[in-house]
Design a protein around this motif. Structure first.
Motif, PDB file in Angstrom:
ATOM      1  N   PRO A   1      -7.703  -0.528   2.213  1.00  0.00           N
ATOM      2  CA  PRO A   1      -7.618  -1.945   2.570  1.00  0.00           C
ATOM      3  C   PRO A   1      -6.173  -2.396   2.452  1.00  0.00           C
ATOM      4  O   PRO A   1      -5.468  -1.988   1.531  1.00  0.00           O
ATOM      5  CB  PRO A   1      -8.512  -2.640   1.548  1.00  0.00           C
ATOM      6  CG  PRO A   1      -8.815  -1.640   0.490  1.00  0.00           C
ATOM      7  CD  PRO A   1      -8.444  -0.281   1.006  1.00  0.00           C
ATOM      8  N   ALA A   2      -5.715  -3.199   3.391  1.00  0.00           N
ATOM      9  CA  ALA A   2      -4.315  -3.622   3.400  1.00  0.00           C
ATOM     10  C   ALA A   2      -4.187  -4.963   4.088  1.00  0.00           C
ATOM     11  O   ALA A   2      -5.016  -5.333   4.919  1.00  0.00           O
ATOM     12  CB  ALA A   2      -3.461  -2.572   4.106  1.00  0.00           C
ATOM     13  N   SER A   3      -3.134  -5.666   3.740  1.00  0.00           N
ATOM     14  CA  SER A   3      -2.812  -6.915   4.437  1.00  0.00           C
ATOM     15  C   SER A   3      -1.311  -6.984   4.594  1.00  0.00           C
ATOM     16  O   SER A   3      -0.560  -6.469   3.772  1.00  0.00           O
ATOM     17  CB  SER A   3      -3.348  -8.126   3.688  1.00  0.00           C
ATOM     18  OG  SER A   3      -2.798  -8.168   2.388  1.00  0.00           O
ATOM     19  N   ILE A   4      -0.897  -7.613   5.657  1.00  0.00           N
ATOM     20  CA  ILE A   4       0.535  -7.744   5.950  1.00  0.00           C
ATOM     21  C   ILE A   4       1.123  -8.772   5.016  1.00  0.00           C
ATOM     22  O   ILE A   4       0.562  -9.852   4.820  1.00  0.00           O
ATOM     23  CB  ILE A   4       0.749  -8.131   7.421  1.00  0.00           C
ATOM     24  CG1 ILE A   4       0.235  -6.998   8.322  1.00  0.00           C
ATOM     25  CG2 ILE A   4       2.207  -8.448   7.702  1.00  0.00           C
ATOM     26  CD1 ILE A   4       0.277  -7.307   9.792  1.00  0.00           C
ATOM     27  N   ALA A   5       2.258  -8.412   4.422  1.00  0.00           N
ATOM     28  CA  ALA A   5       2.938  -9.320   3.491  1.00  0.00           C
ATOM     29  C   ALA A   5       3.359 -10.573   4.234  1.00  0.00           C
ATOM     30  O   ALA A   5       3.742 -10.520   5.403  1.00  0.00           O
ATOM     31  CB  ALA A   5       4.158  -8.627   2.869  1.00  0.00           C
ATOM     32  N   SER A   6       3.284 -11.721   3.562  1.00  0.00           N
ATOM     33  CA  SER A   6       3.701 -12.966   4.197  1.00  0.00           C
ATOM     34  C   SER A   6       5.182 -12.893   4.539  1.00  0.00           C
ATOM     35  O   SER A   6       5.976 -12.279   3.832  1.00  0.00           O
ATOM     36  CB  SER A   6       3.423 -14.155   3.282  1.00  0.00           C
ATOM     37  OG  SER A   6       4.149 -14.010   2.069  1.00  0.00           O
TER      38      SER A   6
ATOM     39  N   GLY B   1      -7.439  -5.133   8.893  1.00  0.00           N
ATOM     40  CA  GLY B   1      -7.282  -5.077   7.443  1.00  0.00           C
ATOM     41  C   GLY B   1      -7.392  -3.698   6.837  1.00  0.00           C
ATOM     42  O   GLY B   1      -7.512  -3.556   5.616  1.00  0.00           O
ATOM     43  N   LEU B   2      -7.364  -2.658   7.670  1.00  0.00           N
ATOM     44  CA  LEU B   2      -7.450  -1.284   7.172  1.00  0.00           C
ATOM     45  C   LEU B   2      -6.250  -0.467   7.646  1.00  0.00           C
ATOM     46  O   LEU B   2      -5.933  -0.450   8.836  1.00  0.00           O
ATOM     47  CB  LEU B   2      -8.725  -0.592   7.640  1.00  0.00           C
ATOM     48  CG  LEU B   2     -10.021  -1.039   6.987  1.00  0.00           C
ATOM     49  CD1 LEU B   2     -11.207  -0.352   7.643  1.00  0.00           C
ATOM     50  CD2 LEU B   2     -10.014  -0.768   5.492  1.00  0.00           C
TER      51      LEU B   2
ATOM     52  N   GLN C   1     -11.223   8.740  -4.890  1.00  0.00           N
ATOM     53  CA  GLN C   1     -11.083   7.666  -5.871  1.00  0.00           C
ATOM     54  C   GLN C   1     -10.225   6.510  -5.383  1.00  0.00           C
ATOM     55  O   GLN C   1     -10.493   5.356  -5.717  1.00  0.00           O
ATOM     56  CB  GLN C   1     -10.495   8.213  -7.179  1.00  0.00           C
ATOM     57  CG  GLN C   1     -11.381   9.201  -7.893  1.00  0.00           C
ATOM     58  CD  GLN C   1     -12.698   8.563  -8.316  1.00  0.00           C
ATOM     59  OE1 GLN C   1     -12.718   7.484  -8.884  1.00  0.00           O
ATOM     60  NE2 GLN C   1     -13.804   9.234  -8.012  1.00  0.00           N
ATOM     61  N   LEU C   2      -9.163   6.793  -4.622  1.00  0.00           N
ATOM     62  CA  LEU C   2      -8.181   5.765  -4.293  1.00  0.00           C
ATOM     63  C   LEU C   2      -8.346   5.139  -2.911  1.00  0.00           C
ATOM     64  O   LEU C   2      -7.792   4.066  -2.660  1.00  0.00           O
ATOM     65  CB  LEU C   2      -6.765   6.341  -4.434  1.00  0.00           C
ATOM     66  CG  LEU C   2      -6.387   6.797  -5.844  1.00  0.00           C
ATOM     67  CD1 LEU C   2      -5.003   7.429  -5.850  1.00  0.00           C
ATOM     68  CD2 LEU C   2      -6.452   5.636  -6.833  1.00  0.00           C
ATOM     69  N   SER C   3      -9.073   5.791  -2.019  1.00  0.00           N
ATOM     70  CA  SER C   3      -9.258   5.221  -0.683  1.00  0.00           C
ATOM     71  C   SER C   3     -10.632   4.556  -0.612  1.00  0.00           C
ATOM     72  O   SER C   3     -11.512   4.836  -1.424  1.00  0.00           O
ATOM     73  CB  SER C   3      -9.137   6.306   0.388  1.00  0.00           C
ATOM     74  OG  SER C   3     -10.206   7.219   0.302  1.00  0.00           O
ATOM     75  N   CYS C   4     -10.792   3.669   0.389  1.00  0.00           N
ATOM     76  CA  CYS C   4     -12.112   3.053   0.537  1.00  0.00           C
ATOM     77  C   CYS C   4     -13.068   3.989   1.265  1.00  0.00           C
ATOM     78  O   CYS C   4     -14.276   3.915   1.077  1.00  0.00           O
ATOM     79  CB  CYS C   4     -12.006   1.699   1.226  1.00  0.00           C
ATOM     80  SG  CYS C   4     -11.377   1.740   2.907  1.00  0.00           S
TER      81      CYS C   4
ATOM     82  N   GLN D   1       0.809  -1.222   0.000  1.00  0.00           N
ATOM     83  CA  GLN D   1       0.000   0.000   0.000  1.00  0.00           C
ATOM     84  C   GLN D   1       0.839   1.268   0.000  1.00  0.00           C
ATOM     85  O   GLN D   1       0.302   2.371   0.001  1.00  0.00           O
ATOM     86  CB  GLN D   1      -0.947   0.014   1.212  1.00  0.00           C
ATOM     87  CG  GLN D   1      -2.093  -0.935   1.080  1.00  0.00           C
ATOM     88  CD  GLN D   1      -2.968  -0.600  -0.113  1.00  0.00           C
ATOM     89  OE1 GLN D   1      -2.968   0.506  -0.634  1.00  0.00           O
ATOM     90  NE2 GLN D   1      -3.721  -1.578  -0.569  1.00  0.00           N
ATOM     91  N   SER D   2       2.147   1.127  -0.032  1.00  0.00           N
ATOM     92  CA  SER D   2       3.025   2.274   0.128  1.00  0.00           C
ATOM     93  C   SER D   2       2.806   3.351  -0.937  1.00  0.00           C
ATOM     94  O   SER D   2       2.705   4.531  -0.614  1.00  0.00           O
ATOM     95  CB  SER D   2       4.479   1.823   0.129  1.00  0.00           C
ATOM     96  OG  SER D   2       5.321   2.893   0.446  1.00  0.00           O
TER      97      SER D   2
END
Length: 179
Positions: A172-177, A117-118, A151-154, A85-86
């Motif tokens: 919306p975001a998730s932590i990289a494995s 998740g946000l 436009q770009l944010s939820c 998300q950077s």
């Protein structure tokens, strides 16, 4: 004809640097080293934070604060494993910090958090007037920042504070494995 002005080394046909000047490789390396030291110093500030912990910084009211906010956000997102998300987060943070710089005087606060998740980004300033999107004309150089955020944010919004307002957006975001 020599494409390089100034003294030339006859063996390599490249410009000679004045005695005592660092070579390009040394300059490039020192820039890389300085940049890595800065990044390491920023990451060391996060060393005591647990994953998912909020971060907040005060920014001075000067144009370089937008760049500083992007760098701080990039480093925090990397530390949290939210690198994906950077790019969007940096763009939108830059827009909010630039708006704060343009419309208020005084300290600005950037806050980042990640939960459920946000990714939430907040920019607080001393101006109590809520932001409102405006219709920019084709030749306007400003007036598109809030449209980008829409436009770009939820979701996004603003709230009054005791000293001004805070404008926020979520992605919306998730932590990289592996983190």
């Amino acid at each position: 004809m020599n494409p390089h002005p100034g003294p030339v080394d006859g063996r390599t046909n490249t410009p000679r640097l004045p005695a005592g000047s660092p070579s390009f490789a040394v300059v490039a390396e020192s820039h890389h080293v300085r940049r890595q030291r800065w990044f390491d110093a920023v990451l060391s500030r996060f060393a005591g934070l647990a994953a998912g912990q909020d971060a907040s910084w005060r920014l001075t009211p000067k144009p370089s604060s937008a760049r500083r906010a992007r760098r701080l956000a990039r480093a925090w997102l990397a530390y949290q494993g939210l690198d994906a998300q950077s790019e969007v987060a940096e763009l939108l943070i830059s827009e909010l910090v630039t708006n704060a710089l343009r419309h208020t005087h005084g300290t600005i606060r950037l806050a980042l958090s990640f939960e459920d998740g946000l990714l939430r980004c907040e920019v607080e300033d001393a101006d109590g007037v809520p932001p409102r999107p405006r219709q920019a004309r084709d030749d306007d150089e400003a007036g598109r920042g809030l449209h980008l955020i829409e436009q770009l944010s939820c979701c996004w919004g603003s709230a009054r504070t005791s000293t001004g307002k805070v404008v926020w957006f979520e992605l919306p975001a998730s932590i990289a494995s592996g983190n």
